[in-house]
Design a protein around this motif. Sequence first.
Motif, short mmCIF file in Angstrom:
data_model
loop_
_atom_site.label_atom_id
_atom_site.label_comp_id
_atom_site.label_asym_id
_atom_site.label_seq_id
_atom_site.Cartn_x
_atom_site.Cartn_y
_atom_site.Cartn_z
N ARG A 2 0.83 -1.19 0.00
CA ARG A 2 0.00 0.00 0.00
C ARG A 2 0.87 1.25 0.00
NH1 ARG A 2 -5.39 -1.01 0.99
NH2 ARG A 2 -5.78 -3.19 1.47
N LEU A 3 0.21 2.38 -0.19
CA LEU A 3 0.97 3.63 -0.32
C LEU A 3 1.83 3.88 0.92
CD1 LEU A 3 1.39 6.10 -2.16
CD2 LEU A 3 -0.31 7.29 -0.79
N LEU A 6 5.59 3.37 1.17
CA LEU A 6 6.58 4.33 0.66
C LEU A 6 7.40 4.91 1.82
CD1 LEU A 6 5.10 6.67 -2.11
CD2 LEU A 6 7.21 5.35 -2.15
N LEU A 291 3.85 12.50 -6.74
CA LEU A 291 2.73 11.88 -6.01
C LEU A 291 1.52 12.80 -6.03
CD1 LEU A 291 4.57 10.41 -2.89
CD2 LEU A 291 3.36 9.10 -4.63
N ARG A 292 1.78 14.08 -5.83
CA ARG A 292 0.67 15.05 -5.83
C ARG A 292 0.04 15.16 -7.21
NH1 ARG A 292 -2.15 17.50 -3.51
NH2 ARG A 292 -1.53 19.67 -3.37
N ALA A 294 -0.08 12.82 -9.33
CA ALA A 294 -0.81 11.57 -9.58
C ALA A 294 -2.08 11.48 -8.73
CB ALA A 294 0.10 10.38 -9.30
N GLY A 295 -2.28 12.44 -7.84
CA GLY A 295 -3.55 12.45 -7.11
C GLY A 295 -3.43 12.23 -5.61
N ALA A 296 -2.21 12.16 -5.09
CA ALA A 296 -2.07 12.04 -3.64
C ALA A 296 -2.42 13.38 -3.00
CB ALA A 296 -0.64 11.64 -3.28
N THR A 297 -3.26 13.33 -1.97
CA THR A 297 -3.65 14.58 -1.31
C THR A 297 -2.55 15.06 -0.38
OG1 THR A 297 -4.65 13.41 0.54
CG2 THR A 297 -6.09 13.90 -1.36
N ARG A 298 -2.70 16.28 0.09
CA ARG A 298 -1.72 16.83 1.04
C ARG A 298 -1.70 15.97 2.31
NH1 ARG A 298 -0.23 21.88 -0.83
NH2 ARG A 298 -1.84 23.03 -1.93
N ARG A 299 -2.88 15.53 2.67
CA ARG A 299 -2.99 14.73 3.90
C ARG A 299 -2.21 13.42 3.76
NH1 ARG A 299 -8.77 14.33 4.83
NH2 ARG A 299 -8.60 16.57 4.79
N GLN A 300 -2.28 12.82 2.57
CA GLN A 300 -1.57 11.57 2.36
C GLN A 300 -0.06 11.79 2.43
OE1 GLN A 300 -3.77 10.46 -1.29
NE2 GLN A 300 -3.98 8.44 -0.39
#
Lengths: 845, 248
Positions: A2-3, A6, A291-292, A294-300
């Motif tokens: 899972r993410l 990383l 990552l951002r 590609a759709g990763a949010t700030r929270r992620q």
Amino acid sequence: MRLAALAWRSLAARRLRTTLTVLGIALGVALMTGTLIANQAAGETVRRAAGELFGKAELRVQAFDPAGFTPRAITTLRRLPGVTAAAAVADRRLTVSTLPGPNEHVFNLLVIGVDPADEAQVRTYSLTAGSMLSAGSPRDALVNATWAAQYGLGVGDGLILTGHRIGLEPLRIVGLLDDVGFGSLAQGSVLVVNRDALDAAFQIPSPVTSIDLVVAPGHEADVETALDRDMTEPFIVEKVADAELQLSRAQAGFAGIAFLFALIALAVGAFLVANAQAMSLRERTREIGLLRAAGATRRQVLALFLRQGWTIGLIGSALGVAGGIAIAVLMISFLRSTRAVLVAGLPLNPLSLGLAFAAGLLVTLAASALPALAAARVSPLDALRPSRQPGRSLWQRLRWLLVIELLVVVIGVVLYPLDRGDGLLTTVPLALGVLLAGWLVTAVLLQPIARVIGRPFEWFFGAEGMLGRANIGRDRARTGLTVGALVLALAAIVTLGAVAESARASAQRWVGSIIPGGYAIRLGLAVDIEASKADFEATSGAKAATPIVEFPLVAREATKQTEVSVAGIDPTVYEDAGSLIFVEGTRAVAYQRLRDGGAVLVPQGAAERDGLKVGDVIDLAVPGAKARPFAVAGVIAYTLPARSPDGAFLISLADAADQFGVTRASLWAFVPQDGVTAAAFRAAVDEKAQEYAAEPLSAADLADSLGRSLDRLLGLFDVLALLAVVIAGLGVLNTLAMGVAERRREIAILRSHGMTTGQVQAMVVSEAGIMGAVGGLAAIGTGLLVAWAIVGATSARDFGAGLAIPWPLLISVVLLGTAIAALASIYPARLAAHTSMVGGIQHFE
Amino acid sequence: MPVILEAHDLVKRYPLGEGSVEALRGASLAVAKGEFVAIMGSSGSGKSTMLHLLGGLDRPTSGQVMIDGVNISQLDDEQATLTRRAKTGFVFQFFNLIPTLNVTENVALPFLIAGDSVNQHRVRVDELLELVGLSDKAAHRPDQLSAGEQQRVALARALATEPAILLADEPTGNLDYTTGAEILDLLWDSCDRLGQTIVLVTHDARAAAYADRVLIVRDGVIRDEIVLGRRPDHEARPLIARLAALGL
């Protein structure tokens, strides 16, 4: 996968940095764990010691008169309604020796006489070997196990009481006392014997100074009422809690300082984490932008970085707790050997361990917070712009340190009114605040200072030194914070050294001022002053021999009564010898008023606490008797040590005799004649002491002994500080390694232009050396400032001589800082030297 | 075919000293579903800025961008991110891959970001690796791949969620001619065979020749449009001739 993986992949990919960071936190947590366990052990030992000293007894009734209780008083106490058992204790200081022979030793011990049958009803002795005294064996003796081991004594060995009646058999050691209970008295220099045997050994029976009473449940109040009603002799009542308070007060300083060092180590470890996370962010800006995009949010993204911090914190804290137990074992073992602190056992309280673990975890998360927030702010466009790095000013990057500094200042201000007067509550935040300020100032002023300090390195290393000096200014915030962490740790060493030096100087001053002439003897039993004075004055080379009577009184104020220790002195002898240091009142006038009678000299600590000034009147009395008014004639910086924490109030010998009936003294001071050599006079005093089976004392020896005790205790703190220096060294290694990684292309170009691998290494080492030298110099200023603050905040009794500067240590600290940084640079220097030229030239930011 | 991407009067200003610079001055376009559009322009023309706005990586100073009916210009950062996750795929010129993830994991990155595991989308990932010809390197790390292979992985990742639109910013800029052609072939193949909508930003006419339509950006606006149609041969000469006629 899972993410979240990383986060761990990133840690695993940078093994060196991750290892160093985990190690930093582990060391910090280990110090905190060790300190918590040692402090807890000390606290529990104090409680145990107080409990064992009292045993089942609820009350200890102590004789007010140094001559002890009369037999009638002893009988009265035993027969008080509600008392189910009573154990009388007699004590005197005696010279004791081992059996005659080639390895004969002579000691001055506190000899305690007890009734074994009574003792069995009141308390149980903690023995490490052998057995308790038995009533049928008058020659039995108990000694402290640690003390006995020091002199190679054990169960079965013999001891002789010097000065006893002819024809007595030697005592025989039947048991070895633990370091708590009776074994803890007189720092272990104690001998417990059968009271009847002790009385029979000398012409004068030993005074019964206290009786411990076991009271039937629910009858404590009755006993106290009966005491006031039936006792005709003055007495003081002490309970377990009082003994515990006295013992723990003596150890409070150690606990505070040890905790401060643990905080320093943790702070340096936290910086290591913050630095590593910031470096990780710098390296992974493009990755985060990707990552951002590609759709990763700030929270992620925030979670990824916090997860990294969490992992480091978990592993580091777990290792730290385990290591901390080992550190605690070493600390406790060391403290026991020095006997500087009453401590035994190894309490592994889950709460303490949990607290240290949680502290490590929280500190790591807190240190990761800002880099994590910065990572969350990375925009997707950062994935597309190769050289775009968000630039933040120096102050923006140091803001977090400023916030912590302000927080510590606020905490200090909040705690100040709650300080009990021992300075502890304010000293710790004050010291921490100054240390953090040193960190901040170093970070801000690093570059200008490095420009100056770097010159010698440039002269020595040439171009490599010049490049090394220039590299300091690349990332001012990062390098500044790294050097600042080193400053924090080195400053602790400077502070310790300066405080120790100041304490030694104060001890010299103190001891020199309270004993006129510098020589004294302490007898096991007080002798009649009139009867003995002539004999003491006849000591060869003595200009004067003066008694010092010591006895307890109470100070009365309205309905309140406080116990004070009082000493009666000869004002003329003291004045002629130039003794005592007056902080208020004129010397000549004060001594004259003492001679006139009805005057008292008050110790500075008591004067500050109670707001006493010259001219104020204190009512002093024997309990149960009429109070006598004494006017404060002066306030003195130092006084004779006594039962009261502030030391003895001084009145004249005449007042002691006339007002309170004290006519016997066990302490006599000797003033040498002019022209008598120190060695000759000392020999004469020693001879007089032997005549009376007394203990000879000299101001020089006392000061020396105090200095040695201090060195032993502070040696422990030096080790703790060195651990903090090691953690800071890891930070230097980390920063240098990161710098090398960032400058791959530059190093490759230098190499392609002919710079050898040795020169590349010299460049990195000189950069490190400059960092270390700056750190050492800044540590001097910071450490001395902290020491000055501690000396100023602590009782004047402890540091009356003010701040003393340990010059040799200051030079050592600069060398240590330089050496630690140079050592830390070895690996980064090798990395730099092995940078591939082709790979480096193709690499770009 | 329905329009899947629209931009209306896009303006983008950047602060510069005391003033500002306009990278885009009212650009508009529409892209149909399954279309391959190239945006060409010289350095500083605003083409990359346009791509950033079309993909929701940046917000316009004024104007709007609609992706699959959603006006992404009005969305806050969180919403824009989620939209980007669902509806776009990106291929950049450099440093596309996460260095600590292997090929499979890099391709599955959009799924991981969405909270799923690799195994949940194993079939899809394997399909994509097959598509880009890297099935035998599924466990390799980026530093074990050539530049061309890395771009193929990036392409596979961009296609992973079957996005409404795939945006490629100079994807062959860092590659040699042959490798670049391979990437462009894959892009065209995904458009022609799978119906993927593609917007390609490039300064290279040979790359632009793969597109159905080429939009020319100059001074922050779309000045010209060259319709090439769907051509399997991707011959660049007609485009070059048309560009020359336009004075480019």
